[in-house]
Scaffold this motif. Sequence first.
Motif, short mmCIF file in Angstrom:
data_model
loop_
_atom_site.label_atom_id
_atom_site.label_comp_id
_atom_site.label_asym_id
_atom_site.label_seq_id
_atom_site.Cartn_x
_atom_site.Cartn_y
_atom_site.Cartn_z
N TYR A 1 0.70 -1.32 0.02
CA TYR A 1 0.10 -0.12 0.15
C TYR A 1 0.87 1.54 0.03
N THR B 118 -2.40 7.94 -0.02
CA THR B 118 -3.63 7.95 -1.05
C THR B 118 -3.12 9.21 -2.08
N GLU B 119 -2.18 10.17 -1.65
CA GLU B 119 -2.03 11.00 -2.62
C GLU B 119 -1.11 10.63 -3.77
N LEU C 246 -8.71 3.65 -1.50
CA LEU C 246 -7.56 3.93 -0.59
C LEU C 246 -6.28 4.52 -1.36
N GLY C 247 -6.19 4.12 -2.67
CA GLY C 247 -5.12 4.80 -3.45
C GLY C 247 -5.16 4.25 -4.65
N LYS D 271 -11.21 10.05 -1.66
CA LYS D 271 -10.41 8.75 -2.44
C LYS D 271 -10.21 7.80 -1.27
N GLN D 272 -9.79 7.93 -0.09
CA GLN D 272 -9.57 6.95 0.84
C GLN D 272 -10.89 5.95 0.88
N VAL E 210 -8.55 13.90 -1.13
CA VAL E 210 -7.81 12.82 -0.35
C VAL E 210 -8.92 11.95 0.44
N LYS E 211 -9.59 12.76 1.43
CA LYS E 211 -10.48 11.89 2.46
C LYS E 211 -11.53 11.26 1.69
#
Length: 395
Positions: free
Chosen positions: A64, A67-68, A266-267, A261-262, A258-259
């Motif tokens: 993993y 996320t960015e 997650l990424g 997309k999580q 970002v929040k």
Amino acid sequence: MTRLSGFAQTLKASDIAALLKLTEKPEVISFAGGLPAPELFPIEEMKSVDTAIYETEGSKAVQYGLTEGYGEFRKQLQKRMKDKFFVDCSTEDIVVTTGSQQALFILSQLLLDEGQTVLMESPSYMGAIMAFNPRWPKYTEVPTDEAGMIPEELDKILAADDSIRVIYVIPEFQNPTGITWSLERRKAFIEVINKYDVTVLEDNPYGEIRYDIERIPSLKSLDTQGKVVYMGSFSKIFLPGLRLGWIVANPQIIDKFVKFKQAVDLGTSTFGQRQAAYYCNMYDMEAHIRKITDLYRKRRDIMCASMAKYFPDSVTFTYPKGGLFTWVTLPEHVDATALMPKCLARNVAYVPGGIFYPNGGRRNHFRLNYSNMPEERIVEGVKRLGEVLHAALDA
């Protein structure tokens, strides 16, 4: 019976979708998709890239990640934004996305409430309409000419409707028309939007595929108030299956993006990001893009020359200075959707133009893609289209 949400119940296959499924047959000369040329995918180079990733980073490469996005890739994107699109930004202003389609969807979730208005060019990208629809927005189409969205008309619309929250535009080699906004038009657009509380989504998946035009500053580079969100993509210049896109935005949007997309994935693939980053370090990406551009310029010229030769005089088309598409306009009484079965019977396909208008209507257009088919199939396909058009218009 599963009880679905109200939006899920609206999801139905269109007649056009059913027709486009037929284009998957190998005998069909399809100008329907926006597919890059597969023969230019750097497959052999990618074998060396993958080996280098594993030898350098081992298991870390498939763990993993943030996320960015992968740090080295975001550094490369930061430099790309400066060198190619005149945008000064930091890596903190960038989030890597799973294709630009994911960016469109997440941004619509962040920026729109039900019933609010999205402004779009007329016509505009059907994938954006699909991404916005789950928010149940209203759409207003802004009059558009060969230089882009008309600023005076935009100003009138913004002044009259306080529900407008988002303006979606494709200033470079627009999908579906292929037109490009002039610098004067871009500056006038920024002057207008600076007067209103709106967010601009600047979608630019085609900006590096340029044929006959110098680079023009992006809207984001002209943005002094943080109102423009830039969306880029590696799909048209590299490997579309990696699904690599990115956004550049102000800190407030980046934080919320970002929040959200999580919660979505997650990424974006950490290995896919490394593949792009390592390729850029190990090989000449600019030479690769030049190779793509040279081929697509040739195919554009062949398609446009073939249309001039085989289409009726009453049919017009755009001559794009970049990108992947040309836009065909039929006489007003001719329905491109109704003609499509006749074209499919001749094993040639396009995308009817009606689906590019969010509020419907204007069915006398269709979009053609020239990047995917080899030259001889382009000529033969356009010839078949011309025969169908002559039969319909000369009767």
